[in-house]
Every structure is written in C-alpha cells, then in structure tokens.
Design an enzyme around this catalytic site. Sequence first.
Site, PDB file in Angstrom:
ATOM      1  N   TYR A 133       0.874  -1.181   0.000  1.00 47.77           N
ATOM      2  CA  TYR A 133       0.000   0.000   0.000  1.00 47.77           C
ATOM      3  C   TYR A 133       0.910   1.229   0.000  1.00 47.77           C
ATOM      4  O   TYR A 133       2.081   1.129  -0.364  1.00 47.77           O
ATOM      5  CB  TYR A 133      -0.908  -0.115   1.246  1.00 47.77           C
ATOM      6  CG  TYR A 133      -2.041   0.850   1.322  1.00 47.77           C
ATOM      7  CD1 TYR A 133      -2.984   0.939   0.299  1.00 47.77           C
ATOM      8  CD2 TYR A 133      -2.186   1.690   2.423  1.00 47.77           C
ATOM      9  CE1 TYR A 133      -4.037   1.847   0.389  1.00 47.77           C
ATOM     10  CE2 TYR A 133      -3.234   2.586   2.520  1.00 47.77           C
ATOM     11  CZ  TYR A 133      -4.153   2.663   1.492  1.00 47.77           C
ATOM     12  OH  TYR A 133      -5.190   3.557   1.571  1.00 47.77           O
TER      13      TYR A 133
ATOM     14  N   ARG B 144      -6.326  10.387 -10.677  1.00 44.36           N
ATOM     15  CA  ARG B 144      -5.695  11.059  -9.522  1.00 44.36           C
ATOM     16  C   ARG B 144      -5.148   9.976  -8.595  1.00 44.36           C
ATOM     17  O   ARG B 144      -5.719   9.657  -7.569  1.00 44.36           O
ATOM     18  CB  ARG B 144      -6.735  11.938  -8.820  1.00 44.36           C
ATOM     19  CG  ARG B 144      -6.210  12.961  -7.891  1.00 44.36           C
ATOM     20  CD  ARG B 144      -5.717  12.406  -6.552  1.00 44.36           C
ATOM     21  NE  ARG B 144      -6.738  12.176  -5.557  1.00 44.36           N
ATOM     22  CZ  ARG B 144      -6.710  11.119  -4.728  1.00 44.36           C
ATOM     23  NH1 ARG B 144      -5.776  10.186  -4.793  1.00 44.36           N
ATOM     24  NH2 ARG B 144      -7.662  10.971  -3.831  1.00 44.36           N
TER      25      ARG B 144
ATOM     26  N   LYS C 283      -5.826  -1.737  -2.742  1.00 49.71           N
ATOM     27  CA  LYS C 283      -6.964  -1.467  -1.852  1.00 49.71           C
ATOM     28  C   LYS C 283      -7.686  -2.765  -1.502  1.00 49.71           C
ATOM     29  O   LYS C 283      -8.091  -2.986  -0.374  1.00 49.71           O
ATOM     30  CB  LYS C 283      -7.944  -0.499  -2.538  1.00 49.71           C
ATOM     31  CG  LYS C 283      -7.416   0.923  -2.639  1.00 49.71           C
ATOM     32  CD  LYS C 283      -7.703   1.720  -1.378  1.00 49.71           C
ATOM     33  CE  LYS C 283      -7.033   3.087  -1.403  1.00 49.71           C
ATOM     34  NZ  LYS C 283      -7.259   3.868  -0.193  1.00 49.71           N
TER      35      LYS C 283
ATOM     36  N   GLU D 119     -12.291   4.855  -6.422  1.00 48.86           N
ATOM     37  CA  GLU D 119     -10.987   5.193  -5.847  1.00 48.86           C
ATOM     38  C   GLU D 119     -10.169   6.017  -6.830  1.00 48.86           C
ATOM     39  O   GLU D 119     -10.044   5.657  -8.008  1.00 48.86           O
ATOM     40  CB  GLU D 119     -10.251   3.877  -5.523  1.00 48.86           C
ATOM     41  CG  GLU D 119      -9.053   4.032  -4.641  1.00 48.86           C
ATOM     42  CD  GLU D 119      -9.385   4.445  -3.214  1.00 48.86           C
ATOM     43  OE1 GLU D 119     -10.224   3.798  -2.579  1.00 48.86           O
ATOM     44  OE2 GLU D 119      -8.792   5.435  -2.746  1.00 48.86           O
ATOM     45  N   ASP D 120      -9.652   7.108  -6.342  1.00 49.08           N
ATOM     46  CA  ASP D 120      -8.676   7.920  -7.069  1.00 49.08           C
ATOM     47  C   ASP D 120      -9.164   8.401  -8.441  1.00 49.08           C
ATOM     48  O   ASP D 120      -8.408   8.406  -9.424  1.00 49.08           O
ATOM     49  CB  ASP D 120      -7.330   7.183  -7.149  1.00 49.08           C
ATOM     50  CG  ASP D 120      -6.660   7.117  -5.782  1.00 49.08           C
ATOM     51  OD1 ASP D 120      -7.308   7.488  -4.794  1.00 49.08           O
ATOM     52  OD2 ASP D 120      -5.491   6.706  -5.690  1.00 49.08           O
TER      53      ASP D 120
ATOM     54  N   ASP E 186     -14.145   6.261  -1.642  1.00 46.48           N
ATOM     55  CA  ASP E 186     -13.233   6.124  -0.512  1.00 46.48           C
ATOM     56  C   ASP E 186     -12.496   7.425  -0.209  1.00 46.48           C
ATOM     57  O   ASP E 186     -12.282   7.768   0.958  1.00 46.48           O
ATOM     58  CB  ASP E 186     -12.229   5.009  -0.849  1.00 46.48           C
ATOM     59  CG  ASP E 186     -11.284   4.730   0.285  1.00 46.48           C
ATOM     60  OD1 ASP E 186     -11.730   4.766   1.439  1.00 46.48           O
ATOM     61  OD2 ASP E 186     -10.103   4.470   0.014  1.00 46.48           O
ATOM     62  N   ASP E 187     -12.104   8.153  -1.236  1.00 48.93           N
ATOM     63  CA  ASP E 187     -11.332   9.380  -1.014  1.00 48.93           C
ATOM     64  C   ASP E 187     -12.183  10.448  -0.340  1.00 48.93           C
ATOM     65  O   ASP E 187     -11.680  11.260   0.428  1.00 48.93           O
ATOM     66  CB  ASP E 187     -10.779   9.905  -2.344  1.00 48.93           C
ATOM     67  CG  ASP E 187      -9.881   8.869  -2.985  1.00 48.93           C
ATOM     68  OD1 ASP E 187      -8.879   8.499  -2.359  1.00 48.93           O
ATOM     69  OD2 ASP E 187     -10.227   8.374  -4.079  1.00 48.93           O
TER      70      ASP E 187
ATOM     71  N   ASN F 170      -0.528  11.783  -0.034  1.00 49.09           N
ATOM     72  CA  ASN F 170       0.250  10.562  -0.293  1.00 49.09           C
ATOM     73  C   ASN F 170       0.913  10.631  -1.654  1.00 49.09           C
ATOM     74  O   ASN F 170       0.417  11.334  -2.536  1.00 49.09           O
ATOM     75  CB  ASN F 170      -0.680   9.348  -0.266  1.00 49.09           C
ATOM     76  CG  ASN F 170      -1.257   9.106   1.107  1.00 49.09           C
ATOM     77  OD1 ASN F 170      -0.549   9.184   2.098  1.00 49.09           O
ATOM     78  ND2 ASN F 170      -2.558   8.824   1.162  1.00 49.09           N
TER      79      ASN F 170
HETATM   80  N1  LIG Z   1      -4.647   9.983   3.946  1.00 50.15           N
HETATM   81  C1  LIG Z   1      -5.660   9.533   3.255  1.00 50.15           C
HETATM   82  O1  LIG Z   1      -6.357   8.615   3.654  1.00 50.15           O
HETATM   83  C2  LIG Z   1      -5.989  10.174   1.959  1.00 50.15           C
HETATM   84  C3  LIG Z   1      -5.132  11.050   1.380  1.00 50.15           C
HETATM   85  N2  LIG Z   1      -5.451  11.626   0.211  1.00 50.15           N
HETATM   86  C4  LIG Z   1      -4.447  12.477  -0.389  1.00 50.15           C
HETATM   87  O2  LIG Z   1      -4.899  13.806  -0.410  1.00 50.15           O
HETATM   88  C5  LIG Z   1      -4.441  14.439  -1.578  1.00 50.15           C
HETATM   89  C6  LIG Z   1      -5.619  15.103  -2.272  1.00 50.15           C
HETATM   90  O3  LIG Z   1      -6.568  14.151  -2.650  1.00 50.15           O
HETATM   91  P1  LIG Z   1      -7.973  14.629  -3.253  1.00 50.15           P
HETATM   92  O4  LIG Z   1      -8.652  15.560  -2.346  1.00 50.15           O
HETATM   93  O5  LIG Z   1      -8.696  13.427  -3.659  1.00 50.15           O
HETATM   94  O6  LIG Z   1      -7.461  15.390  -4.541  1.00 50.15           O
HETATM   95  P2  LIG Z   1      -8.221  16.509  -5.373  1.00 50.15           P
HETATM   96  O7  LIG Z   1      -7.524  16.666  -6.634  1.00 50.15           O
HETATM   97  O8  LIG Z   1      -9.671  16.241  -5.349  1.00 50.15           O
HETATM   98  O9  LIG Z   1      -7.980  17.834  -4.496  1.00 50.15           O
HETATM   99  C7  LIG Z   1      -6.748  18.481  -4.386  1.00 50.15           C
HETATM  100  C8  LIG Z   1      -7.018  19.848  -3.806  1.00 50.15           C
HETATM  101  O10 LIG Z   1      -5.785  20.480  -3.525  1.00 50.15           O
HETATM  102  C9  LIG Z   1      -5.821  21.788  -4.072  1.00 50.15           C
HETATM  103  N3  LIG Z   1      -4.466  22.237  -4.347  1.00 50.15           N
HETATM  104  C10 LIG Z   1      -3.633  21.865  -5.341  1.00 50.15           C
HETATM  105  N4  LIG Z   1      -2.491  22.563  -5.268  1.00 50.15           N
HETATM  106  C11 LIG Z   1      -2.615  23.386  -4.208  1.00 50.15           C
HETATM  107  C12 LIG Z   1      -1.776  24.370  -3.634  1.00 50.15           C
HETATM  108  N5  LIG Z   1      -0.574  24.622  -4.135  1.00 50.15           N
HETATM  109  N6  LIG Z   1      -2.223  25.042  -2.553  1.00 50.15           N
HETATM  110  C13 LIG Z   1      -3.441  24.785  -2.058  1.00 50.15           C
HETATM  111  N7  LIG Z   1      -4.267  23.868  -2.543  1.00 50.15           N
HETATM  112  C14 LIG Z   1      -3.861  23.182  -3.623  1.00 50.15           C
HETATM  113  C15 LIG Z   1      -6.680  21.663  -5.315  1.00 50.15           C
HETATM  114  O11 LIG Z   1      -7.154  22.927  -5.753  1.00 50.15           O
HETATM  115  C16 LIG Z   1      -7.769  20.768  -4.771  1.00 50.15           C
HETATM  116  O12 LIG Z   1      -8.708  21.516  -4.064  1.00 50.15           O
HETATM  117  C17 LIG Z   1      -3.736  13.362  -2.405  1.00 50.15           C
HETATM  118  O13 LIG Z   1      -2.353  13.485  -2.214  1.00 50.15           O
HETATM  119  C18 LIG Z   1      -4.186  12.083  -1.813  1.00 50.15           C
HETATM  120  O14 LIG Z   1      -3.189  11.089  -1.869  1.00 50.15           O
HETATM  121  C19 LIG Z   1      -6.640  11.413  -0.416  1.00 50.15           C
HETATM  122  C20 LIG Z   1      -7.523  10.538   0.106  1.00 50.15           C
HETATM  123  C21 LIG Z   1      -7.237   9.804   1.309  1.00 50.15           C
HETATM  124  C1  LIG Z   2      -5.177   6.880   0.713  1.00 48.67           C
HETATM  125  C2  LIG Z   2      -5.868   7.234  -0.506  1.00 48.67           C
HETATM  126  O1  LIG Z   2      -6.938   6.754  -0.786  1.00 48.67           O
HETATM  127  C3  LIG Z   2      -5.285   8.213  -1.376  1.00 48.67           C
HETATM  128  O2  LIG Z   2      -4.233   8.770  -1.069  1.00 48.67           O
HETATM  129  O3  LIG Z   2      -5.869   8.447  -2.437  1.00 48.67           O
HETATM  130 MG   LIG Z   3      -7.506   7.059  -2.779  1.00 43.67          MG
END
Ligand SMILES: NC(=O)C1=CN([C@@H]2O[C@H](COP(=O)(O)OP(=O)(O)OC[C@H]3O[C@@H](n4cnc5c(N)ncnc54)[C@H](O)[C@@H]3O)[C@@H](O)[C@H]2O)C=CC1
Ligand SMILES: CC(=O)C(=O)O
Ligand SMILES: [Mg+2]
Length: 615
Positions: free
Chosen positions: A132, A185, A203, A275-276, A298-299, A439
Amino acid sequence: MFSVSPSFCANCGVVVKLSKLTLSRTFFLTVRNSIDDYCPNLMRGIDYLKNPQFNKGLAFTMQERQALGIQGLIAANYKTVEEQIAICQFSVDRYKDPLNKYLYLTELQDNNERLFYELLATDVQKFLPIVYTPIVGLACQRFGLVYRRPRGLFITIQDKGRVASVLRNWPVQNVRAIVVTDGERILGLGDLGAYGMGIPVGKLTLYTALAGVPPAYCLPITLDVGTNTQHLLEDPMYIGIRRKRARGEEFDSFIEEFMRACVKKYGQDVLIQFEDFALANATRLLAKYQKHYCTFNDDIQGTASVIVAGVIAATRVTKRKISDNVYLFLGAGSAGVGIANLLVDAMKEEGVKPDESRKKIYLFDVDGLLAKKRKEKVPIHAKHFAKDMEPTKNFEEFVVKVKATCLIGVSTVPNTFTPTILKQMAKNIDRPMIFALSNPTHKSECTAQAAYDHTEGRCIFASGSPFPPVKFGGKKYYTGQGNNSYVYPGIALGVLASFAHHAPDPLFLVAAKTLASNVSDEDLKIGRIYPSLGDIKCLSVKIAAAVMEEVYKLKLASLYPKPKDCFEYVLDYIYNSSYQCYAPELKDYPPEESGIKVKSIKEMIDMYKAKNKKK
Ligand SMILES: NC(=O)C1=CN([C@@H]2O[C@H](COP(=O)(O)OP(=O)(O)OC[C@H]3O[C@@H](n4cnc5c(N)ncnc54)[C@H](O)[C@@H]3O)[C@@H](O)[C@H]2O)C=CC1
Ligand SMILES: CC(=O)C(=O)O
Ligand SMILES: [Mg+2]
C-alpha cells in the site's frame, strides 16, 4: 461415508453430485478421480500448484500430493507454514530496492495466496507500506515494469457497448466487491492512466489483509479511458490505450454502462468502491450513483471517516470538543470537502447546527481561500463552505488571522506546512492538531519530525503515509497514519456481511466513532490518535459489526433475519487464510516434517545465515 446428495462446486458454482464419498466440500473437489459425477471445471494435478487459491507449495502433505496427483511435481521436502513464512520474511528483507520488495510480494500473492496473507498478518506494520502507500505509488509509476500476470480487469473506453461481455471474462462468479479507478488522480501523483491499476489491487488486498474479506469476492477494475499525461502516452512500456482522456458524454455513458453491467452480473448488492478519480468526476459520480447503487467513494467518505475519528480521539488529549476547534484545510478537493462535511455531521451530534459549524471550517484550494467574492469560481461541491471574507492566497497569514487549531493538508503539495506555519500553530493553541494527509510520503505537507520540532513537541500529528518514530525532548513518539485504510475495509465488510444495498454517509460516521473508541490511553501517550495496526483485523470486525447495526437501523440490509450478534456473525463470515486440508492422513507415510528440527523462525534464519557464511 457414502451418499448421493447434490452439492455446489465452490470453484464455478455448477451443481455437482457426490456419488461415493461425503467429505468436506474442499476435499470433495480435490478427489475428483475417485468420484463418478464431477464438475467439468474441476482441477487436477498441476492445477493445484498453478492456482494461487489452492497452492501450498512444499506445505502439501505427502497424502495430499498423492490424492491430488502432484507427487514429484514439487520437491520432496515438506515445509510447515511457519517455515515458509520465515523464508518469505528472509526473502523480502534481502531486497533493498522497495520496488523489488513489492514485486516479491506480488509474485507470492499470485502463487500462493494463503501464504501471502499469512505473511502479511505476521507484521502488518512492516508489510502495509509495501503493498500500500507509499510503495504502491512507486509501483504505479513504474507499472509497465511491474505488470506481469493478470490481476484485475482492464475495461477500456473502446469496449463501450461491450462492457458486460468483458466483465464476463473475469473467471470468478461470486464477486461481491469491486474497487474501480480511472487512474486520473493516483494518490498525489496525478494522472497515471492504466498504470493506476496498482491502486484497486492494493486497496482490495487490504480488504482481505485488514478485514478478512474473502479474496475471491474481490475484483479490482481499471477503467482505461486514456490519459492526459504526455510522458505516459510516449512511454514505450505504457500498458494502456494511447489516447487523451474521454470526457463529457463519452465518459459518462461509459460509466453508466459499467455500473449497470456490474449490477446485472453480480447483483444489486455488489459493492462498488470508487478510488482515485479526479475531483471533477469523483464528487459528481458519487452524487449521481450514491442513492441508486451500493457504492461509496473512498477518497471522499473513507478519508472523512478516518480523520473525524482522529479528531474525536484527539479530544481526549486537547480537552476541547470537536466544535471548539478552528479547522483550516489546505486542499478543497474530494478528500478535503469530504472531511469537512463529516466534521459538520460530527458537530451536529454535539448540538451545533450546520450553519454554525461551517463557520469553524475554512478551506483553501489552489486559488486560495474559498471566498464568495474571489475571482476564481468556488467549486460547486465546496460552495457551502465559501466565506463572506476578503479573498486571499496567503495561507500563512490566514493561520494567524483565524487562529487555526487544526490544520488539514490534502493538497498533494509537499512541505506546504512550513516551519513558520507550524510555529504559528503552536502559538495559536497549546495542543495543535496537524494532519499532513497527502500521499505518498514525499507529497506530505510536512514530516512528523518537522511537526514536532516546530511546535515544541506539543502537536498531535497524523499523516497519510507512515513516518518513522519521532525523537523529541529525549522521548520517542509513534505518530499515527491518518489513512482511510483504517476504515474502508471494515466498512466494506459490514456492508457485505449484511448484504446492504446502499452505503450512505451515516455508516462512515459510525465507523469513525468506533475507530475513535478503540484508541487506548497508551496510544495517546505515545503520540498516536489511531490504534496500533497490530490489532487491525479485530478493529475491522468491530467496525463491520457497528456498520451492520447501522445498516439495519437504516433499513438497508438484505440479510434477514438480522443476526442476533453482529460481531459474532462477522467473525464467522471472515476469511481464514490458514491452509486447508485437502486429504486425510495416510497411515503408511512418515509424518511431515522438514527434517531439521528448529524451535523458532529466527533459529531457522540464523541456521541459514550461518551455513551460507561458512561457504
Ligand atoms: N490519507 C488519506 O487517507 C488520503 C489522502 N489523500 C491524499 O490527499 C491528496 C488530495 O486528494 P484529493 O482531495 O482526492 O485530490 P483533489 O484533486 O480532489 O484535491 C486536491 C485539492 O488540492 C488543491 N491544491 C492543489 N495545489 C494546491 C496548492 N498549491 N495550494 C493549495 N491547494 C492546492 C486543489 O485545488 C484541490 O482543491 C492526495 O495526495 C491524496 O493522496 C486522499 C484521500 C485519502
Ligand atoms: C489513501 C488514498 O486513498 C489516497 O491517497 O488516495
Ligand atoms: Mg484514494
């Protein structure tokens, strides 16, 4: 011993007749040579070694080798599962390159599924980062190298009109859970197209490893609709179709066909986890399908659940209610707005009305603060969080202005929680909460060590990918992983076990509360707002049981009568990765043993090392 009752073949679902022996079904399947009527799809000999669900390697007993017709096809020596695990552990450790570790484990999963899950169970903390995040991210980026044997289904936009027939090619009939991506994504790595397949595979591996969902129920799918990443289109190793992404009607009607085909093939309660997907599609598709299918994103929802759990657990340290905090998000996409929405639901339970709780939540995206007056459009999914404030792009100043007490990073941009911002958080409040969730590791908004260093060790920290222990003030802290993997396997298990036909938001709040209530005082003392991964399977069963209760409360279950005790029911439901016995003991064979007596796995490895040294 003798009977003629009909039975179902576990392999293909065909009705078969037992004509001579009434033994366990598994054994029945394995002794096809000794029965008259048998399923035409039953396997023989070498198939047992080739099929990862049945293969036991050298752990096949002598009588199994006889009964199955595999004697001589494997080396003579017999190994116990413990010995096999020791060899696997040793092998994984030998690889220095993380991608090689990933490849080794993938090959093991493809060869001997039970051994793979038994190995993972010996040390979840160690193996999770390989199958993962973060290493799965690396594997996706190099998927052209990693891709060997089919694992999961690729359905391309060129299959439009024929999605159902592609689905029929999947060899297992009783699929109950699908994780699907379109690869746009992948973690914080952007559009990886068909290389994104590592994610649904990873996953679903966690469905089994962390929650005991039977692997045969799980189907990873990549919808290959092209990629807009130019270097992939030019990559000679690329495995997907070489075209720009399908958009608009072409994309939407493809997804619609896919959703319908899944339900037609696997029934209305097949769970479809998105997912993603990129932001524009993720929220839109969830809104479109949530009420008509058994589906969740999931996200959006899984991430929300795990972060709200962390916030609830942290109230025991900060002595502040959820609604006493000021939340500031960097990132207002799927994850960010998903978390913000569930925080509002959680505050409702503290008696705070949504309009009031939204005032405590500020979000920044790439264009700055979500402010009504800003020149760039506030994305529709986040409109209700837009503020009547002067637009700004200065995050650092805003941390001071609103006196944030909780920072949530879901921006995909590393090191954006700068030392100045972290220091300011420590000025704002005695125990600031810092969630650096992007991530994989190198996308994290800050490291665990930086968070401690710049907040005088007073922060409560969690990250999306794991960080090594932090050293601060002569003490060691083990920060937790704020990752949806804590909840989605358990939620899925609860949904599957109750045959729920929908998976709405309340299930995710219930999962959050269950997760939070399982954080011990010891966890909190060492800096962790999530429970140890060592107990994760038990935790998933608890989450599943709580989710089941909620499913019945909301009248979404299809399994009736409702089990008396959901926890017991789920325990019975889960997959046991121990080897099955395929043949009874034979009297005239010596007992199985490897020939060298070792008391422990460590002793075995030490012996191996000592021998090799001598050479
Ligand atoms: N820890 C966890 O369980 C999870 C972590 N993530 C991580 O969170 C991150 C975002 O995922 P999503 O929300 O699905 O992506 P997304 O693409 O839907 O959202 C990204 C957001 O960040 C903003 N952004 C981009 N560059 C920026 C900057 N320089 N300054 C401020 N904001 C900025 C975008 O405008 C957007 O609002 C990814 O890296 C993903 O791996 C996502 C889901 C679960
Ligand atoms: C953890 C997860 O789902 C993500 O980073 O997109
Ligand atoms: Mg994800």
